[in-house]
Design an enzyme around this catalytic site. Structure first.
Site, PDB file in Angstrom:
ATOM      1  N   GLY A   1      -6.094   2.325   8.285  1.00 21.69           N
ATOM      2  CA  GLY A   1      -6.004   1.786   9.628  1.00 21.69           C
ATOM      3  C   GLY A   1      -7.313   1.241  10.165  1.00 21.69           C
TER       4      GLY A   1
ATOM      5  N   HIS B   1       5.646   1.807   4.668  1.00 21.83           N
ATOM      6  CA  HIS B   1       5.789   2.441   3.358  1.00 21.83           C
ATOM      7  C   HIS B   1       7.283   2.685   3.167  1.00 21.83           C
ATOM      8  CE1 HIS B   1       5.122   4.677  -0.231  1.00 21.83           C
ATOM      9  NE2 HIS B   1       5.184   5.887   0.299  1.00 21.83           N
TER      10      HIS B   1
END
Length: 330
Positions: A134, A108
């Site tokens: 995830g 990110h």
């Protein structure tokens, strides 16, 4: 149509012989580390010594060490701890180890885009951002599939940063699904906007508003829950697999007519103007400054709002209803 990159566009050999240090073994860190390891790459991970994540990494057979040790040993250092901790951890434990020729990797762009982390100029800085949580990154990899991802290059000291990013994306399985090139700025700003205006902030408040409207009009809260929250998944699954038009083909004509004629009354010009205002706050850095200061002040606003919203009737009704649905228990 933007170019998508797939397995044949990426060369894992570029990462062979390099040590990838994954900083943080949370949901995203554990998933990506496992995928990279199973792709034949050399992995080390870092965590807080003695923490549950440290113990889990050991159970998973990962070489686990402190962050300074991992940053020193890693040729490719991937930071996968939450945004609000990255700048402090980088300054304290990573910065001095980012020597010439190394690569710094993110999933990110927040801390790079908003200047909280400023890497030295003689290293590569790139991003591999899976478009999924995830557990899904890991689950799809194990099924020989993948989650799509974005890649971006902020610094290309080696001249190979994009190729390294593609190789990294292949290592986590993303090139099986497709990888799109972007920039740190575009990924950060669109990601924050999507979370705030649509996926999290917009959707959750729309659900609560619909629920409140029905309950305040005298309808049973259990029925309101089913209509305004429970069935959201049915519609979003259709949108995800078929698009908006495809979803409309799967619902009743009555529902479609209501969608077409009433949706723009709910998401009206005022709402769209507010969305533009939110995007402006993101692009100007106003939201980033607010979030950084909120964390430095120990999150007083965040904690108060979160505490209040946990007491909303929809949470209590929802917990009771979900408790009766055995198929939802995981």
């Amino acid at each position: 149509m933007a170019k998508m990159y797939y397995d044949n566009d990426a060369d894992l050999q570029l990462l062979q012989g390099k040590t990838i240090a994954v900083i943080g073994y949370g949901n995203q860190g554990a998933a990506q580390a496992k995928n990279l390891k199973d792709s034949g790459l050399q992995l080390i991970v870092s965590e807080v010594k003695g923490s549950p994540q440290w113990i889990q990494a050991e159970k998973d057979g990962m070489p686990v060490m402190t962050t300074p040790e991992a940053a020193a040993k890693g040729d490719v250092v991937q930071i996968l701890i939450p945004d609000q901790y990255q700048a402090d951890v980088y300054a304290k434990d990573i910065k001095e180890h980012m020597t010439s020729g190394k690569a710094l990797v993110f999933s990110h762009g927040f801390n790079i885009h908003f200047g909280q982390i400023v890497p030295p100029p003689d290293i590569d800085v790139y991003m591999v951002a899976p478009k999924g949580p995830g557990f899904l990154v890991r689950e799809t990899y194990e099924q020989n599939k993948g989650v799509p991802a974005l890649i971006a290059v902020q610094q290309d000291a080696s001249g190979k940063a994009k190729s390294l990013a593609l190789a990294h994306a292949k290592g986590i399985g993303a090139t099986r699904a497709g990888v799109l090139e972007t920039t740190f700025a575009e990924e950060t700003e669109t990601d924050l906007f999507g979370e705030q205006a649509v996926l999290c902030g917009g959707l959750s408040e729309l659900i609560r508003a619909g629920f409140d409207t029905l309950v305040e009009a005298g309808y049973q809260p259990e029925v309101a829950y089913f209509e305004c929250l429970h069935e959201v998944k049915l519609i979003t699954d259709l949108i995800n697999s078929r698009g908006i038009s495809g979803m409309r083909m799967a619902i009743s004509d009555t529902a479609e007519y209501g969608d077409l004629t009433r949706g723009t009354r709910v998401i009206n010009a005022d709402v769209r103007a507010e969305m533009k205002k939110i995007l402006g706050e993101i692009r100007s850095g106003e939201f980033a400054r607010e979030w950084i200061l909120e964390n430095k002040a120990n999150r007083p606003v965040y904690n108060a709002i979160k505490r209040n919203q946990k007491e909303h009737l929809i949470e209590k009704i929802g917990a009771a209803i979900r408790g009766m649905m055995s198929w939802l228990k995981g």
